[in-house]
Each structure stands twice: as C-alpha cells, then as structure tokens.
Design an enzyme around this catalytic site. Sequence first.
Site, PDB file in Angstrom:
ATOM      1  CB  VAL A  98      -0.974  -0.023   1.200  1.00  0.00           C
ATOM      2  CG1 VAL A  98      -0.205   0.033   2.527  1.00  0.00           C
ATOM      3  CG2 VAL A  98      -1.980   1.095   1.110  1.00  0.00           C
ATOM      4  CG  ASP A  99       4.991   0.841   0.884  1.00  0.00           C
ATOM      5  OD1 ASP A  99       4.376  -0.092   0.315  1.00  0.00           O
ATOM      6  OD2 ASP A  99       6.213   0.791   1.113  1.00  0.00           O
ATOM      7  CB  THR A 122      13.176  -1.172   5.517  1.00  0.00           C
ATOM      8  OG1 THR A 122      12.988  -0.405   6.707  1.00  0.00           O
ATOM      9  CG2 THR A 122      13.676  -2.550   5.887  1.00  0.00           C
TER      10      THR A 122
END
Length: 245
Positions: A98-99, A122
């Site tokens: 979703v990011d 990350t």
Amino acid sequence: MKLALDIGNTRIKWGLREKNTWLKQGDLLTENSHDLLHALIQTHSPQAVHLANVSHHDLTLLLTNISQQLSVPIQVLTGESALPPLVNLYYHPKQLGVDRWLSLFAARQFMTGPILVVNSGTATTIDALDSHNQFLGGVIIPGITMMEQALNLGTANINASQGHNVAWPRNSADALTRGAIEATIGAIKERYNEFRELVGLSTVTLVISGGNRSLLSSHLSLPHHVVDNLTLEGLGFHIDMCDSH
C-alpha cells in the site's frame, strides 16, 4: 480532523489532516509502539483514522481495537483500494504494498505526465506511472542498510561496521556503504532509461522519497524532485478525496 497513519518497517509517520491541510505531523519507532499509538488517538480524538500498514499486521488489529473502544471509524487501505484516477495493472493488486500505491497516488497529485517514483527506506521500490494514470509495475531491491547487512552476514572475512560514504573506499565498511549507494543509483538510472524508452520521451519525471531520499538525491545526476513522506502525503490526499464526497 482525521488521523493518517503510515506504518513502515522501521518508523510510523503520522499526520492530522483537516480541510486539505496538515495541522500536525510526527513520527515514532514502529517497534514497541502500542502504547504510543493508543495515546496518539486518545489525545487527538480524530473523527476517523486512515491507515496504511506495509508490515506489523498486529498493529492493524491493535488500531482496529483501539478505534472500536474509542468509537473512532478506521479505514485500512491496501493495494486494492480505489485511488482514482490511478489504474492498477498489478496482476494481483492485493499483493501490492500500500505504501507504493499511495506514493504513486500522491505523486500524481503533485505532477503530470509519466512519473517514476522511488521510495527508499528499509527496502527501495522504483515504480512507473504513465500519462494515462496506469501503474505499469516496478521493482523492489534491498534498502541501502539492508544491502550492507546482507553482505556483512553472507561474506566471509568482512565483518565490517557501519561505513562512511567516500568516493574511493579503502576499507571494507566504507566499500559496503559506497557499493550499496551506487547499486541503488544504478538501479534507478536503469529503470529511468527503460521507462523513458517505453513512453517514447527524452525525459520523465523522477520523484525520490523515503528515509534515504537526501542521500540518494546527493548522488543522483538525473533531474529529480525530492518529496518528504510521500506515502503519508498519499494518505492525506485520500482523506481529502473522502471529505469531498
């Protein structure tokens, strides 16, 4: 007033949104954040919570429970969420982070035409949105720190500590750091050139976001825009869209 929560692997970014404006923003570590999240909702008493969570699914359950206890509606966005005018060409949209989806949505609000969106934290994602608002796909590579850690663990006789970014490294730690940066820059340039050829243009808009945005920006020779917290911005625009209906 609505609360936007972007839960990442390492950090949680949050913002209070009202009338197309951020009233306040902040961030906290994802690890051991249960009490802080409860306090955040209880303190600000938002009308609703809009949540994007790429990891730590226990926090989605926690926030759902907190919202129910405090009678605050919660909307959990996914890669399947409708974000017009975007068209998701992912074969299995529910597998799309979703990011990434919200970052593309935010980028479209800021810019027109073909856009290549880089989110580097990350992990590093590089995603393409064409001028017809179609998400064409993208790649995921380890983030800079993850690359360093993987080489440290998987290579004999390095055992390097955190290195420095120098042009010509003369120790293993610096070599890992510089190598991870250049590998990421190389991936961005390759994707940029392939996307440019695909859409038949001499240039496309390149957007850099994520925790490593400043580091990558300082090494990237391609013209680009740096946007802080692009996923959170996407949540903000989603709140605006909901409020307008």
